[in-house]
Design a protein around this motif. Structure first.
Motif, PDB file in Angstrom:
ATOM      1  N   ASP A 130       0.748  -1.173  -0.030  1.00  0.00           N
ATOM      2  CA  ASP A 130      -0.009  -0.063   0.209  1.00  0.00           C
ATOM      3  C   ASP A 130       0.807   1.239  -0.026  1.00  0.00           C
ATOM      4  N   VAL A 131       0.480   2.226  -0.640  1.00  0.00           N
ATOM      5  CA  VAL A 131       1.357   3.546  -1.049  1.00  0.00           C
ATOM      6  C   VAL A 131       0.337   4.617  -0.314  1.00  0.00           C
ATOM      7  N   PHE A 132       0.783   5.595   0.370  1.00  0.00           N
ATOM      8  CA  PHE A 132      -0.165   6.529   1.063  1.00  0.00           C
ATOM      9  C   PHE A 132       0.835   7.453   1.475  1.00  0.00           C
ATOM     10  N   GLY A 133       0.324   8.612   1.832  1.00  0.00           N
ATOM     11  CA  GLY A 133       0.688   9.927   2.399  1.00  0.00           C
ATOM     12  C   GLY A 133       0.718   9.997   3.748  1.00  0.00           C
ATOM     13  N   GLY A 134       1.350  11.187   4.403  1.00  0.00           N
ATOM     14  CA  GLY A 134       1.056  11.562   5.642  1.00  0.00           C
ATOM     15  C   GLY A 134       1.900  12.811   6.061  1.00  0.00           C
ATOM     16  N   THR A 135       2.116  13.354   7.378  1.00  0.00           N
ATOM     17  CA  THR A 135       2.712  14.244   7.708  1.00  0.00           C
ATOM     18  C   THR A 135       3.329  13.939   9.322  1.00  0.00           C
ATOM     19  N   CYS A 136       4.400  14.850   9.480  1.00  0.00           N
ATOM     20  CA  CYS A 136       4.864  14.502  10.780  1.00  0.00           C
ATOM     21  C   CYS A 136       5.940  15.517  11.162  1.00  0.00           C
ATOM     22  N   GLU A 137       5.527  16.022  12.503  1.00  0.00           N
ATOM     23  CA  GLU A 137       6.024  17.277  13.218  1.00  0.00           C
ATOM     24  C   GLU A 137       6.792  16.761  14.326  1.00  0.00           C
ATOM     25  N   VAL A 138       8.125  17.224  14.396  1.00  0.00           N
ATOM     26  CA  VAL A 138       9.131  16.537  15.630  1.00  0.00           C
ATOM     27  C   VAL A 138       9.639  17.948  16.183  1.00  0.00           C
ATOM     28  N   ARG A 139       9.782  17.612  17.410  1.00  0.00           N
ATOM     29  CA  ARG A 139      10.237  18.793  18.400  1.00  0.00           C
ATOM     30  C   ARG A 139      11.101  18.167  19.626  1.00  0.00           C
ATOM     31  N   PRO A 140      12.253  18.809  20.017  1.00  0.00           N
ATOM     32  CA  PRO A 140      13.086  18.243  21.286  1.00  0.00           C
ATOM     33  C   PRO A 140      12.119  18.351  22.279  1.00  0.00           C
ATOM     34  N   ILE A 141      12.509  17.677  23.315  1.00  0.00           N
ATOM     35  CA  ILE A 141      12.102  17.843  24.802  1.00  0.00           C
ATOM     36  C   ILE A 141      13.184  17.308  25.855  1.00  0.00           C
ATOM     37  N   LEU A 142      12.985  17.591  27.195  1.00  0.00           N
ATOM     38  CA  LEU A 142      14.108  17.223  28.101  1.00  0.00           C
ATOM     39  C   LEU A 142      15.401  17.710  27.691  1.00  0.00           C
ATOM     40  N   GLY A 143      15.374  19.137  27.297  1.00  0.00           N
ATOM     41  CA  GLY A 143      16.566  19.883  27.189  1.00  0.00           C
ATOM     42  C   GLY A 143      17.664  19.103  26.130  1.00  0.00           C
ATOM     43  N   GLY A 144      16.971  18.385  25.124  1.00  0.00           N
ATOM     44  CA  GLY A 144      17.755  17.573  24.304  1.00  0.00           C
ATOM     45  C   GLY A 144      17.937  16.177  24.494  1.00  0.00           C
ATOM     46  N   LEU A 145      17.434  15.790  25.667  1.00  0.00           N
ATOM     47  CA  LEU A 145      17.803  14.249  25.815  1.00  0.00           C
ATOM     48  C   LEU A 145      16.655  13.356  25.333  1.00  0.00           C
ATOM     49  N   GLY A 146      15.775  14.023  24.713  1.00  0.00           N
ATOM     50  CA  GLY A 146      14.502  13.220  23.774  1.00  0.00           C
ATOM     51  C   GLY A 146      14.114  14.095  22.794  1.00  0.00           C
ATOM     52  N   ASN A 147      13.046  13.435  22.263  1.00  0.00           N
ATOM     53  CA  ASN A 147      12.194  14.316  21.085  1.00  0.00           C
ATOM     54  C   ASN A 147      10.899  13.591  20.972  1.00  0.00           C
ATOM     55  N   VAL A 148       9.936  14.315  20.489  1.00  0.00           N
ATOM     56  CA  VAL A 148       8.517  13.554  20.241  1.00  0.00           C
ATOM     57  C   VAL A 148       8.175  14.094  19.087  1.00  0.00           C
ATOM     58  N   ASP A 149       7.358  13.030  18.203  1.00  0.00           N
ATOM     59  CA  ASP A 149       6.709  13.636  16.947  1.00  0.00           C
ATOM     60  C   ASP A 149       5.298  13.165  16.919  1.00  0.00           C
ATOM     61  N   ASP A 150       4.668  13.899  16.160  1.00  0.00           N
ATOM     62  CA  ASP A 150       3.088  13.825  16.067  1.00  0.00           C
ATOM     63  C   ASP A 150       2.809  13.587  14.457  1.00  0.00           C
ATOM     64  N   ASN A 151       2.219  12.514  14.170  1.00  0.00           N
ATOM     65  CA  ASN A 151       2.316  11.933  12.739  1.00  0.00           C
ATOM     66  C   ASN A 151       0.680  11.942  12.531  1.00  0.00           C
ATOM     67  N   VAL A 152       0.303  12.302  11.208  1.00  0.00           N
ATOM     68  CA  VAL A 152      -0.856  11.749  10.473  1.00  0.00           C
ATOM     69  C   VAL A 152      -0.596  10.770   9.600  1.00  0.00           C
ATOM     70  N   ILE A 153      -1.207   9.643   9.724  1.00  0.00           N
ATOM     71  CA  ILE A 153      -0.928   8.556   8.631  1.00  0.00           C
ATOM     72  C   ILE A 153      -2.112   8.048   7.998  1.00  0.00           C
ATOM     73  N   GLU A 154      -2.165   8.446   6.401  1.00  0.00           N
ATOM     74  CA  GLU A 154      -3.295   8.647   5.491  1.00  0.00           C
ATOM     75  C   GLU A 154      -3.389   7.130   5.163  1.00  0.00           C
ATOM     76  N   LEU A 155      -3.908   5.990   5.768  1.00  0.00           N
ATOM     77  CA  LEU A 155      -3.947   4.645   5.311  1.00  0.00           C
ATOM     78  C   LEU A 155      -5.030   4.847   4.476  1.00  0.00           C
ATOM     79  N   PRO A 156      -4.887   3.832   3.454  1.00  0.00           N
ATOM     80  CA  PRO A 156      -6.086   3.687   2.613  1.00  0.00           C
ATOM     81  C   PRO A 156      -7.536   3.535   3.324  1.00  0.00           C
ATOM     82  N   GLY A 157      -7.606   3.101   4.156  1.00  0.00           N
ATOM     83  CA  GLY A 157      -8.782   2.801   4.938  1.00  0.00           C
ATOM     84  C   GLY A 157      -9.261   3.877   5.806  1.00  0.00           C
ATOM     85  N   GLY A 158      -8.468   4.967   5.761  1.00  0.00           N
ATOM     86  CA  GLY A 158      -8.743   6.035   6.877  1.00  0.00           C
ATOM     87  C   GLY A 158      -7.515   6.371   7.726  1.00  0.00           C
ATOM     88  N   ALA A 159      -7.495   7.830   7.765  1.00  0.00           N
ATOM     89  CA  ALA A 159      -6.365   8.499   8.308  1.00  0.00           C
ATOM     90  C   ALA A 159      -6.548   7.995   9.904  1.00  0.00           C
TER      91      ALA A 159
END
Length: 180
Positions: free
Chosen positions: A56-85
């Motif tokens: 399956d081929v599909f699109g999405g978006t991702c936004e990434v930011r650092p946390i914990l003063g650089g000892l970590g990071n978190v990303d938020d994804n929208v995954i547009e699966l063929p059956g629904g995002a």
């Protein structure tokens, strides 16, 4: 241990969230390339560990930011699966004592569960992360690879091994393109 260069940190990352400068060279800046907003091209096997060759081929978006003063990071994804995002998040933390990253996946369709953590590090510009898990009642090993990292792009691949790591089936590929 070689680490990913911090020179490619995105201009899209907010300055107030930027980690402290990495003067230790211990690997804590390995994911700094990923800060910012991305368009994602996904390819995912329709059936895993079944000898399937249909993707399956599909699109999405991702936004990434650092946390914990650089000892970590978190990303938020929208995954547009063929059956629904759906939405998902990744939490990554770095342990300076072991020089390893831990990675947890949180699927928005089941947000009360966090996947088994992947653990690993970058070497020569490639990040390799492993864990043991269960898929369809079978014990497997899971591998994430981060590669092809530039200022404007990156690739993530997921593979499963049902035989202790002798044979790997790549079942999901995400190609990231930085939003301008």
């Amino acid at each position: 241990m070689p680490t990913q260069s911090t020179a490619s940190r995105s201009e899209n990352a907010p300055a107030e969230n930027a980690p402290a400068e990495n003067t230790l060279g211990d690997g804590r800046a390995d994911f700094d390339f990923f800060f910012g907003r991305w368009n994602v091209s996904h390819r995912r096997l329709q059936e895993r560990l079944q000898g399937d060759t249909n993707w399956d081929v599909f699109g999405g978006t991702c936004e990434v930011r650092p946390i914990l003063g650089g000892l970590g990071n978190v990303d938020d994804n929208v995954i547009e699966l063929p059956g629904g995002a759906y939405r998902a998040a990744t939490l990554r933390t770095f342990d300076p004592a072991t020089r390893q990253w831990s990675i947890w996946w949180i699927d928005g369709r089941n947000p009360a569960t966090i996947d088994v953590p992947m653990r690993g590090a970058f070497e020569a510009g490639v990040g390799t992360f492993l864990c043991e898990d269960v898929f369809d009642g079978r014990n497997i090993q899971v591998r994430f690879l981060w590669s092809r990292i530039t200022e404007k792009s990156a690739r993530w691949e997921q593979a499963f091994s049902p035989d202790g790591g002798d044979i790997w089936e790549t079942n999901w590929i995400m190609d990231f393109a930085r939003q301008v």
